[in-house]
Design a protein around this motif. Structure first.
Motif, mmCIF file in Angstrom:
data_model
loop_
_atom_site.group_PDB
_atom_site.id
_atom_site.type_symbol
_atom_site.label_atom_id
_atom_site.label_comp_id
_atom_site.label_asym_id
_atom_site.label_seq_id
_atom_site.Cartn_x
_atom_site.Cartn_y
_atom_site.Cartn_z
ATOM 1 N N ALA A 292 -26.416 -4.954 19.819
ATOM 2 C CA ALA A 292 -27.773 -5.300 19.433
ATOM 3 C C ALA A 292 -28.392 -4.359 18.444
ATOM 4 C CB ALA A 292 -28.525 -4.971 20.765
ATOM 5 N N LEU A 293 -27.606 -3.260 17.933
ATOM 6 C CA LEU A 293 -28.084 -2.502 16.952
ATOM 7 C C LEU A 293 -27.738 -3.035 15.578
ATOM 8 C CD1 LEU A 293 -26.846 1.044 18.442
ATOM 9 C CD2 LEU A 293 -29.294 0.133 18.272
ATOM 10 N N ALA A 294 -27.082 -4.144 15.686
ATOM 11 C CA ALA A 294 -26.630 -4.633 14.148
ATOM 12 C C ALA A 294 -27.604 -4.975 13.151
ATOM 13 C CB ALA A 294 -25.834 -6.087 14.593
ATOM 14 N N PRO A 295 -28.998 -5.343 13.393
ATOM 15 C CA PRO A 295 -29.838 -5.698 12.342
ATOM 16 C C PRO A 295 -30.241 -4.272 11.503
ATOM 17 C CG PRO A 295 -30.560 -6.591 14.299
ATOM 18 C CD PRO A 295 -29.356 -5.990 14.972
ATOM 19 N N GLU A 296 -30.466 -3.254 12.285
ATOM 20 C CA GLU A 296 -30.484 -2.046 11.431
ATOM 21 C C GLU A 296 -29.539 -1.659 10.652
ATOM 22 O OE1 GLU A 296 -32.569 0.954 9.926
ATOM 23 O OE2 GLU A 296 -33.464 -0.520 11.149
ATOM 24 N N SER B 56 -11.286 -12.327 18.815
ATOM 25 C CA SER B 56 -12.440 -12.045 17.735
ATOM 26 C C SER B 56 -12.683 -10.601 17.580
ATOM 27 C CB SER B 56 -13.623 -12.990 17.939
ATOM 28 O OG SER B 56 -14.307 -12.306 19.253
ATOM 29 N N ALA B 57 -13.145 -10.246 16.677
ATOM 30 C CA ALA B 57 -13.906 -8.764 16.309
ATOM 31 C C ALA B 57 -14.869 -8.271 17.319
ATOM 32 C CB ALA B 57 -14.565 -8.570 14.982
ATOM 33 N N LYS B 58 -15.712 -9.220 17.870
ATOM 34 C CA LYS B 58 -16.639 -8.936 18.922
ATOM 35 C C LYS B 58 -15.865 -8.494 20.123
ATOM 36 C CE LYS B 58 -20.699 -11.409 17.299
ATOM 37 N NZ LYS B 58 -21.596 -12.480 17.477
ATOM 38 N N ASP B 59 -14.827 -9.437 20.541
ATOM 39 C CA ASP B 59 -14.160 -9.115 21.855
ATOM 40 C C ASP B 59 -13.128 -8.064 21.917
ATOM 41 O OD1 ASP B 59 -15.280 -11.522 23.066
ATOM 42 O OD2 ASP B 59 -13.686 -12.955 22.023
ATOM 43 N N ASN B 60 -12.658 -7.765 20.652
ATOM 44 C CA ASN B 60 -11.763 -6.591 20.497
ATOM 45 C C ASN B 60 -12.499 -5.238 20.241
ATOM 46 O OD1 ASN B 60 -9.054 -5.726 20.871
ATOM 47 N ND2 ASN B 60 -8.883 -5.751 18.576
ATOM 48 N N GLN C 280 -22.277 6.023 12.558
ATOM 49 C CA GLN C 280 -23.548 5.425 12.937
ATOM 50 C C GLN C 280 -23.302 4.143 13.686
ATOM 51 O OE1 GLN C 280 -25.732 5.243 9.217
ATOM 52 N NE2 GLN C 280 -25.261 7.591 8.751
ATOM 53 N N ASP C 281 -23.938 4.170 14.966
ATOM 54 C CA ASP C 281 -23.643 2.977 15.856
ATOM 55 C C ASP C 281 -24.201 1.805 15.275
ATOM 56 O OD1 ASP C 281 -22.272 4.361 17.935
ATOM 57 O OD2 ASP C 281 -24.184 5.287 18.779
ATOM 58 N N ASP C 282 -25.324 1.713 14.762
ATOM 59 C CA ASP C 282 -26.030 0.539 14.066
ATOM 60 C C ASP C 282 -25.004 -0.103 12.914
ATOM 61 O OD1 ASP C 282 -26.527 2.437 12.423
ATOM 62 O OD2 ASP C 282 -28.498 1.977 12.090
ATOM 63 N N VAL C 283 -24.606 0.703 12.195
ATOM 64 C CA VAL C 283 -23.673 0.350 11.089
ATOM 65 C C VAL C 283 -22.251 -0.312 11.813
ATOM 66 C CG1 VAL C 283 -22.052 0.929 9.261
ATOM 67 C CG2 VAL C 283 -24.279 1.844 9.174
ATOM 68 N N CYS C 284 -21.604 0.391 12.874
ATOM 69 C CA CYS C 284 -20.522 -0.308 13.716
ATOM 70 C C CYS C 284 -20.869 -1.661 13.995
ATOM 71 C CB CYS C 284 -20.281 0.504 14.721
ATOM 72 S SG CYS C 284 -19.593 2.226 14.343
ATOM 73 N N ALA C 285 -22.085 -1.858 14.475
ATOM 74 C CA ALA C 285 -22.567 -3.210 15.097
ATOM 75 C C ALA C 285 -22.383 -4.104 14.156
ATOM 76 C CB ALA C 285 -23.795 -2.985 16.011
ATOM 77 N N ALA C 286 -22.974 -3.826 13.085
ATOM 78 C CA ALA C 286 -23.047 -4.857 11.728
ATOM 79 C C ALA C 286 -21.797 -5.231 11.417
ATOM 80 C CB ALA C 286 -23.826 -4.101 10.692
ATOM 81 N N LEU C 287 -21.022 -4.394 11.333
ATOM 82 C CA LEU C 287 -19.374 -4.808 11.101
ATOM 83 C C LEU C 287 -18.801 -5.501 11.849
ATOM 84 C CD1 LEU C 287 -17.988 -1.299 9.224
ATOM 85 C CD2 LEU C 287 -18.721 -3.276 8.221
ATOM 86 N N VAL C 288 -19.012 -5.359 13.175
ATOM 87 C CA VAL C 288 -18.510 -6.444 14.162
ATOM 88 C C VAL C 288 -18.943 -7.794 13.917
ATOM 89 C CG1 VAL C 288 -18.376 -6.641 16.652
ATOM 90 C CG2 VAL C 288 -17.915 -4.526 15.939
#
Length: 421
Positions: free
Chosen positions: A13-17, A2-6, A85-93
């Motif tokens: 945790a930054l995904a919401p922003e 999965s995207a999360k694992d890879n 931007q780390d929060d954008v990366c997290a949201a994409l994952v």
């Protein structure tokens, strides 16, 4: 997997922003939204793998989601270590896109992340500055086995691509998105012009009015920077190596002179050439105390940092994204964002409405190269005019504007060599 694992990112945790940022951008990108609707119905990339290298912020993230909506398995990495931007990366994952990117990695980490984005053996790529293309012709050759082609975003990338093509080394077709009308007329000019000063003003918190701003290079990006500097009340000097562009800058109302003369007068400097060492030791020798140095070209080579550091007795960070270099004679110069793209490394990049057109071109060009790669061959080609015009028409429609159409008689008149009655 999965995207999360890879994925390799800073913090999931930054995904919401990040989701909020992407939602805001997408709500101001009506052209790309229209293309997304088409892609969701047609699935032009069904079963294909697409690797993307772009400045990894909200607008880019939405482009990745549009490509994903077209059926692609998307992997994305950053094209600049300070624009991610780390929060954008997290949201994409969280949205199922594999991400290999973090803010401010080391040079070795940055390259490794770029290389990871190619390990999926992509069918198509979107590149920014030619980084993926370079890897696919050098250390990552083995990952080009399925590659049908791709699209390039920037002037710097097109320069590298055309050099490869000239040497007969280019191994797959690439679409020169940067050279499309809806790219350079709007993105390069209005996007760069506004976002450069967004970055400079946010970082320095200093007034532009009354200052002398030296714009190094008068291509489409330079035109935009000079226009916005003038609008903010600056006295603008343009330096150029092209006589035609220099005359154009003069006709546009700007002072034109060699860099060595401009260096003595400038309070702020913005480089937009795509070349290296356009501000260097001989220029530092004559600059005023307090000069602010920034770059809006793709790579951090336009301001010669090696020579600047060698001439300095001390270096310190005085504000976020501002490094102070102090010379022997007491003069101090201030380099913004480590000489990287000031509009992205020290800001949020171009406005969403501008990138709406550029990324619409990217999405449509990716579909075009996928449909036509066999007939294109291993060369650099322009975006077909029909796609360019279609993006403009979509933009006009989103604004509620209409334009005239030629009558049959007018078309016949324009197609005739005979003198009209």
């Amino acid at each position: 997997m999965s995207a999360k694992d890879n994925s390799i990112i800073a913090d999931l945790a930054l995904a919401p922003e990040g989701h909020l940022k992407i939602d805001w951008a997408s709500s101001h990108m009506p052209v790309l939204n229209r293309i997304r609707e088409q892609f969701e119905k047609e699935k032009p990339f069904q079963g294909l793998k697409v690797s993307i290298s772009l400045h990894l912020e909200a607008k880019t993230a939405y482009l990745a989601k549009v490509v994903q909506a077209g059926g692609a398995e998307v992997t994305i990495t950053g094209s600049n270590p300070l624009s991610t931007q780390d929060d954008v990366c997290a949201a994409l994952v969280e949205d199922g896109i594999t991400v290999f990117a973090k803010y401010n990695p080391t040079s070795a980490e940055f390259k490794a992340l770029n290389m990871k984005a190619l390990e999926n053996n992509p069918d198509l790529i979107i590149d920014d500055g030619g980084d993926l293309v370079t890897l696919l012709h050098t250390e990552s050759k083995q990952h080009a086995v399925n590659l049908r082609g791709g699209a390039e975003e920037t002037t710097t990338g097109i320069i590298r691509l055309r050099a490869l093509e000239k040497e007969g080394e280019l191994q797959f077709p690439m679409i020169a998105v940067n050279d499309a009308f809806c790219k350079y007329l709007f993105d390069n000019r209005y996007g760069t012009g506004q976002s450069v000063f967004d970055g400079i003003n946010r970082t320095t918190n200093l007034v532009v009015a009354g200052k002398t701003v030296v714009v190094v290079g008068y291509g489409w990006c330079g035109k935009g920077v000079a226009m916005r500097a003038k609008g903010l009340g600056a006295n603008v000097i343009v330096t150029e190596i092209d006589a035609i562009k220099a005359v154009e800058a003069y006709m546009d109302g700007f002072a034109v002179m060699p860099m060595l003369e401009a260096a003595k007068l400038g309070d702020m400097f913005v480089t937009v050439t795509g070349n290296r060492d356009v501000i260097r030791g001989e220029h530092f020798e004559v600059m005023k105390d307090g000069a602010i140095l920034s770059n809006a070209g793709h790579f951090d080579v336009e301001v010669n940092k090696v020579e600047l550091e060698a001439m300095s007795v001390s270096k310190r960070t005085v504000r976020r994204n501002i490094e102070e270099y102090k010379l022997n004679d007491g003069r101090k110069f201030y380099l913004l964002a480590e000489g990287r793209l000031v509009n992205l490394a020290a800001g949020d990049g171009h406005p969403a409405e501008i990138m709406d057109m550029t990324f619409a071109l990217q999405a449509m060009s990716l579909k075009y190269v996928n449909d036509q790669y066999k007939s294109i061959g291993s060369k650099v080609v322009n975006v077909p005019y029909e796609l360019d015009e279609q993006v403009a028409r979509y933009k006009l429609e989103s604004l509620g504007f209409g334009i005239d159409k030629l009558s049959a008689e007018q078309i016949a008149y324009l197609d005739s060599w005979a003198e009209g009655e």
